[in-house]
Design a protein around this motif. Structure first.
Motif, short mmCIF file in Angstrom:
data_model
loop_
_atom_site.label_atom_id
_atom_site.label_comp_id
_atom_site.label_asym_id
_atom_site.label_seq_id
_atom_site.Cartn_x
_atom_site.Cartn_y
_atom_site.Cartn_z
N ALA A 306 0.60 -1.30 0.11
CA ALA A 306 0.04 0.07 0.24
C ALA A 306 0.91 1.31 0.07
CB ALA A 306 -0.90 0.01 1.22
N GLN A 307 1.95 1.14 0.88
CA GLN A 307 2.93 2.50 0.70
C GLN A 307 3.71 2.24 -0.43
OE1 GLN A 307 2.94 5.02 2.48
NE2 GLN A 307 4.91 5.76 1.85
N GLY A 308 4.04 1.15 -0.90
CA GLY A 308 4.86 1.31 -2.13
C GLY A 308 3.98 1.98 -3.40
N LEU A 309 2.73 1.54 -3.39
CA LEU A 309 2.12 2.27 -4.47
C LEU A 309 2.08 3.61 -4.72
CD1 LEU A 309 -0.98 -0.18 -4.72
CD2 LEU A 309 0.78 -0.11 -6.55
N LYS A 310 1.94 4.24 -3.33
CA LYS A 310 2.15 5.78 -3.06
C LYS A 310 3.44 6.20 -3.72
CE LYS A 310 -1.23 6.09 0.36
NZ LYS A 310 -1.30 4.68 0.99
N GLU A 311 4.47 5.74 -3.44
CA GLU A 311 5.84 6.06 -3.73
C GLU A 311 6.28 5.88 -5.23
OE1 GLU A 311 8.53 4.17 -1.13
OE2 GLU A 311 7.46 4.95 0.58
N ALA A 312 5.40 4.91 -6.04
CA ALA A 312 5.88 4.29 -7.32
C ALA A 312 5.43 5.60 -8.19
CB ALA A 312 5.02 3.10 -7.51
N VAL A 313 4.47 6.34 -7.81
CA VAL A 313 4.01 7.10 -8.75
C VAL A 313 4.51 8.48 -8.56
CG1 VAL A 313 1.93 6.08 -9.45
CG2 VAL A 313 1.64 7.67 -7.77
N ASP A 314 5.50 8.89 -7.49
CA ASP A 314 6.07 9.97 -7.31
C ASP A 314 7.07 10.46 -8.56
OD1 ASP A 314 7.87 11.96 -6.53
OD2 ASP A 314 8.58 11.04 -4.64
N PRO A 315 6.90 11.81 -8.98
CA PRO A 315 7.62 11.92 -10.10
C PRO A 315 8.93 12.07 -10.17
CG PRO A 315 6.09 13.79 -9.78
CD PRO A 315 5.83 12.53 -8.79
N ASP A 316 9.74 12.45 -8.82
CA ASP A 316 10.96 12.78 -8.79
C ASP A 316 11.55 11.06 -8.84
OD1 ASP A 316 10.85 15.13 -8.35
OD2 ASP A 316 11.00 15.17 -6.16
N TYR A 317 10.89 10.00 -8.20
CA TYR A 317 11.24 8.77 -8.02
C TYR A 317 11.29 8.33 -9.58
CZ TYR A 317 10.69 3.61 -8.63
OH TYR A 317 11.07 2.30 -9.02
N LEU A 318 10.06 8.47 -10.33
CA LEU A 318 10.31 7.98 -11.64
C LEU A 318 11.37 8.59 -12.57
CD1 LEU A 318 6.40 7.20 -12.16
CD2 LEU A 318 8.30 5.47 -12.14
N ARG A 319 11.55 9.99 -12.53
CA ARG A 319 12.40 10.48 -13.14
C ARG A 319 13.89 9.96 -13.00
NH1 ARG A 319 11.60 15.22 -11.51
NH2 ARG A 319 9.91 15.76 -12.86
N TYR A 320 14.14 9.76 -11.78
CA TYR A 320 15.50 8.93 -11.50
C TYR A 320 15.45 7.66 -11.88
CZ TYR A 320 17.24 5.51 -8.34
OH TYR A 320 17.70 4.25 -7.85
N ARG A 321 14.51 6.89 -11.75
CA ARG A 321 14.41 5.37 -12.32
C ARG A 321 14.50 5.30 -13.64
NH1 ARG A 321 15.20 0.14 -11.57
NH2 ARG A 321 13.36 -1.09 -12.52
N ILE A 322 13.72 6.27 -14.50
CA ILE A 322 13.88 5.81 -15.99
C ILE A 322 15.28 6.45 -16.22
CG2 ILE A 322 12.94 6.55 -18.11
CD1 ILE A 322 11.30 4.42 -16.49
N ARG A 323 15.79 7.53 -15.97
CA ARG A 323 16.85 7.97 -16.41
C ARG A 323 17.99 6.99 -15.78
NH1 ARG A 323 20.31 9.61 -19.63
NH2 ARG A 323 22.11 10.49 -18.98
N SER A 324 17.92 6.43 -14.88
CA SER A 324 19.15 5.42 -14.56
C SER A 324 19.43 4.45 -15.38
CB SER A 324 19.13 5.08 -13.04
OG SER A 324 18.06 4.33 -12.63
N THR A 325 18.33 3.72 -16.01
CA THR A 325 18.32 2.97 -16.89
C THR A 325 18.85 3.35 -18.42
OG1 THR A 325 16.17 2.00 -16.00
CG2 THR A 325 16.77 0.94 -18.06
N GLU A 326 18.24 4.52 -18.43
CA GLU A 326 18.87 5.09 -19.73
C GLU A 326 20.36 5.16 -19.68
OE1 GLU A 326 16.58 8.78 -21.99
OE2 GLU A 326 17.49 9.40 -20.08
N TYR A 327 20.73 6.03 -18.60
CA TYR A 327 22.22 6.23 -18.22
C TYR A 327 23.00 4.89 -18.63
CZ TYR A 327 26.42 7.53 -15.51
OH TYR A 327 27.65 7.71 -14.73
N LEU A 328 22.67 3.99 -18.13
CA LEU A 328 23.46 2.56 -18.34
C LEU A 328 23.52 2.33 -19.77
CD1 LEU A 328 24.88 0.01 -17.75
CD2 LEU A 328 22.46 -0.82 -17.13
#
Ligand code: F0G
Length: 458
Positions: A306-328
């Motif tokens: 329940a708590q993870g679902l709230k964090e999963a849609v945080d734009p700061d998290y997703l920006r970092y997440r997608i960028r880190s894959t792209e970085y590699l």
């Protein structure tokens, strides 16, 4: 991220550390030999950077660990269940939510009810467990991703899209045999590539025309929503949760693994609007998973999700997440390592057949590269190629469509310097690619051989 600087940093700091055990190259060569050159047979503590999967391997947050303390283990009607239900429905407002211990349990329950011999279930690309659960019932699993989705080097913003013409043709011929159409967001087996909102809408329209329900395999829904926000006109300013709700609005139900985007270590669910189908699924749930207010989970797991679902849609998290894959992906591309492009959401896929043209597919170039990455750098990846898919039902062997090695990135677990190390190690192995050799299988089980097969170098 401050507005002045471009570096996208990890939007968290570290609160509890897990030591990594350093090993020498000699030690790793011995360990992998003892493991029959199968990375699944290694002990995890002999791995330095574990990119085997992004499933269940994410780091939970302070708030998730705190939520775990609120776990209520009542057999029926626990407050943790209601917090879970509310968090799921906030993003996926389906009438029925059925908790399961992980994604494949949701798949098994659903397909036990709706699939059977003579039925066919299309998807952009079925994940292995989805395909296996359909085939276990005698049903047929069909992959209908757009042609670009099968070409490693073709750039397309939504390479996970369903081929609408192919789906339309299948439904025109066999709609009566199709109990459900599935869409996997993002398309894991096709390189973690996203599906556009326009494509979801297109699939919905075809389903409506033929009276067939649409379900999402939504494991990586938040990453998919972020790609829609970045790449599809009209979504740039929408809150991620709104994009997710719109995706869900076109579907009649979903299967889910909470081990991916919901940032939990275990869990999943099955959700739907159909009352009759839900009742049948709940009856099966009770048989093997548990009572409908906990399914296969403890109350504390429901809280973490329940708590993870709230964090999963945080734009700061997703920006970092997608960028880190792209970085590699960008760094490997710059170094001339052939990869599936563009970068997926959760993983970078190295094209081992392209990198190792001197190793024929039936000598397993993907396995060769995966072993070399472990020996050189202690990095654990997974072969997605001829070892995984090469054995046919009649016992013969044939090359898979592609020989890839997946570097899956656990969520919030590794830092940019870990990724820099991975880039250095992969680049060093690629520089000596011509020295790598193939493998043969010395022992294999009849099904899903990649998990337990033993290899020998050629
Ligand atoms: N669907 C997709 C698209 C998946 O990627 C997975 C798991 C599942 C369903 C099954 O979920 O593991 O909770 O039972 N994928 C993991 C991976 C195992 O490594 O890609 P599960």
């Amino acid at each position: 991220m401050t507005e002045r600087f471009r570096t996208i940093i990890e939007p968290f700091r570290i609160h509890s550390v897990e030591p990594l055990r350093m090993t020498t190259a000699d030690e790793r060569r011995r360990k992998i030999r003892e493991a029959g050159y199968n990375l699944f047979a290694l002990r995890a503590e002999d791995v330095l950077i574990d990119l085997l999967t992004d499933s269940g391997t994410g780091a939970m947050s302070r708030d998730q660990w705190a939520a775990i303390q609120h776990g209520d283990e009542s057999y029926a009607g626990s407050p943790s269940w209601f917090r879970f239900l509310e968090a799921v429905r906030e993003l996926f407002p389906f009438r029925h939510v059925i908790p399961t211990h992980q994604g494949r349990a949701a798949e098994r329950i659903l397909f036990s009810v709706i699939a059977a011999s003579g039925k066919v279930i299309p998807n952009n690309t079925h994940f292995d467990t989805t395909r296996a659960n359909i085939e276990f019932t005698g049903g047929e699993a069909v992959d209908l991703v757009i042609p670009e989705g099968r070409e490693p080097r073709t750039i397309h913003p939504f390479k996970g899209n369903m081929d609408l013409d192919a789906l339309g043709a299948l439904l025109a011929r066999r709609a009566a045999d199709v109990p459900v159409v599935f869409l996997t967001v993002t398309n894991n087996s096709g390189g973690g590539q996203p599906v556009s909102m326009a494509n979801i809408r297109g699939v919905r329209a075809l389903c409506d025309r033929h009276g067939v329900p649409l379900f999402l395999d939504a494991c990586r829904f938040a990453e998919n929503a972020w790609f829609i926000r970045m790449r599809e006109a009209g979504y740039a300013d929408k809150p991620v949760a709104d994009v997710v709700r719109e995706m869900a609005s076109y579907a009649d139900g979903m299967t889910m693994s909470a081990k991916k985007d919901p940032l939990a270590n275990i869990g999943g669910w099955l959700a739907m609007n159909d009352d009759v189908l839900a009742e049948k699924c709940r009856n099966l749930l009770i048989l093997t998973e548990g009572f409908p207010t906990y399914g296969g989970l403890a109350g504390r797991d429901l809280e973490a999700i329940a708590q993870g679902l709230k964090e999963a849609v945080d734009p700061d998290y997703l920006r970092y997440r997608i960028r880190s894959t792209e970085y590699l992906a960008e760094a490997l591309d710059r170094a001339g390592v052939p990869i599936v492009k563009p970068a997926g959401g959760h993983a970078v896929y190295v094209d081992a057949r392209e990198l190792l043209p001197h190793i024929p597919p039936l000598s397993y170039p993907g396995q060769s590269l995966a072993v070399a990455l472990y020996e050189a750098g202690g990095i654990r990846s997974v072969e997605i190629g001829t070892v995984m898919f090469g054995r046919r039902a009649d016992g013969s062997e044939a090359p898979a469509a592609l020989d890839l090695v997946r570097l899956a990135i656990p969520r919030r677990t590794y830092t940019q310097s870990h990724m820099d190390y991975v880039i250095e190690a992969v680049t060093a192995v690629a520089a000596h690619a011509s020295e790598l050799y193939g493998y043969r299988i010395v022992d294999e089980p009849p099904q899903l051989r990649h998990f337990t097969a033993r290899f020998a170098p050629l």
